[in-house]
Design a protein around this motif. Structure first.
Motif, mmCIF file in Angstrom:
data_model
loop_
_atom_site.group_PDB
_atom_site.id
_atom_site.type_symbol
_atom_site.label_atom_id
_atom_site.label_comp_id
_atom_site.label_asym_id
_atom_site.label_seq_id
_atom_site.Cartn_x
_atom_site.Cartn_y
_atom_site.Cartn_z
ATOM 1 N N ARG A 105 -4.883 1.281 -8.225
ATOM 2 C CA ARG A 105 -3.929 0.490 -7.734
ATOM 3 C C ARG A 105 -4.545 -0.025 -6.316
ATOM 4 O O ARG A 105 -4.220 -1.321 -5.885
ATOM 5 N N GLU A 106 -4.878 0.854 -5.663
ATOM 6 C CA GLU A 106 -5.127 0.607 -4.132
ATOM 7 C C GLU A 106 -6.426 -0.261 -4.048
ATOM 8 O O GLU A 106 -6.643 -1.228 -3.194
ATOM 9 N N SER A 115 -6.861 7.817 -1.601
ATOM 10 C CA SER A 115 -6.011 7.835 -2.642
ATOM 11 C C SER A 115 -5.762 9.416 -3.189
ATOM 12 O O SER A 115 -6.696 10.198 -3.287
ATOM 13 N N ASP A 116 -4.512 9.380 -3.858
ATOM 14 C CA ASP A 116 -4.216 10.623 -4.072
ATOM 15 C C ASP A 116 -4.234 11.263 -5.577
ATOM 16 O O ASP A 116 -3.910 12.187 -6.247
ATOM 17 N N GLU A 133 -4.641 6.898 -10.570
ATOM 18 C CA GLU A 133 -3.628 5.974 -10.911
ATOM 19 C C GLU A 133 -3.732 5.171 -9.261
ATOM 20 O O GLU A 133 -3.530 3.951 -9.359
ATOM 21 N N SER A 134 -3.388 6.096 -8.225
ATOM 22 C CA SER A 134 -3.631 5.454 -6.957
ATOM 23 C C SER A 134 -4.712 4.863 -6.574
ATOM 24 O O SER A 134 -4.639 3.642 -5.847
ATOM 25 N N GLU A 172 5.227 3.569 -2.454
ATOM 26 C CA GLU A 172 5.845 4.848 -2.947
ATOM 27 C C GLU A 172 6.787 5.406 -1.740
ATOM 28 O O GLU A 172 7.472 6.232 -1.908
ATOM 29 N N HIS A 219 0.815 -1.306 -0.003
ATOM 30 C CA HIS A 219 0.020 -0.026 -0.085
ATOM 31 C C HIS A 219 0.770 1.335 0.079
ATOM 32 O O HIS A 219 0.583 2.159 -0.823
ATOM 33 N N TYR A 220 1.854 1.268 0.933
ATOM 34 C CA TYR A 220 2.691 2.413 0.964
ATOM 35 C C TYR A 220 4.000 2.284 0.193
ATOM 36 O O TYR A 220 4.981 2.914 0.607
#
Ligand code: RTP
Ligand code: MG
Length: 139
Positions: A125-126, A117-118, A121-122, A51, A48-49
């Protein structure tokens, strides 16, 4: 219609803030599509994190997310990704405005009640990470 991934973090669950947080998005007019309460594994927390893998706070972040149950949710609505981030408020408590979830409910950088989600794409993915069998659910 846009979808996003929102999660009540372990501190939010422990403090009894699930209802308060869900209400804010319901009251805004957004739709809750999926919800699961679970204690995240180290694997899912690290993914999840991902990045933040190289950041000095990564270990603490994963320890915190795996420390207890979270509420993982898929929400839907117009421009929900950007608007939910505004409703959540800034990461740093010094910047989180009153009226936002973090501005009203969180006092520290590490225990900040909610994830959102930011980007598109996030979000994609999440949602795929936390809700594995998308096709088997009704939405
Ligand atoms: P989140 O991903 O959890 O929704 O939070 P965010 O987008 O507002 O912030 P992000 O930059 O993605 O960071 C993820 C989480 O890491 C912790 N953090 N600590 N010590 C630090 O400088 C620092 N920076 C970030 C926060 O708990 C943040 O929610
Ligand atoms: Mg983030």
């Amino acid at each position: 219609m846009e979808k996003t991934f929102l999660m009540v973090k372990p501190d939010g669950v422990a403090r009894g803030l699930i209802g308060e947080i869900i209400s804010r998005f319901e009251n805004k007019g957004y739709t809750l599509n999926r919800l699961e309460m679970l204690t995240p594994s180290v694997e899912i927390a690290e993914a999840h994190y991902a990045e933040h893998k190289e950041k000095p706070f990564f270990g603490e972040l994963v320890d915190f997310l795996t420390s207890g149950p979270v509420v993982a949710m898929e929400w839907e609505g117009e421009n929900i990704i950007a608007v939910s981030r505004m409703m959540i408020g800034k990461t740093n408590p010094l910047d989180a405005q009153p009226g936002t979830i973090r501005g009203d409910l969180a006092a520290t950088m590490s225990q900040n009640v909610i994830h959102g989600s930011d980007s598109a794409e996030s979000a994609e993915r999440e949602l795929a990470l936390w809700f594995v069998s998308e096709a088997s659910h009704v939405s």
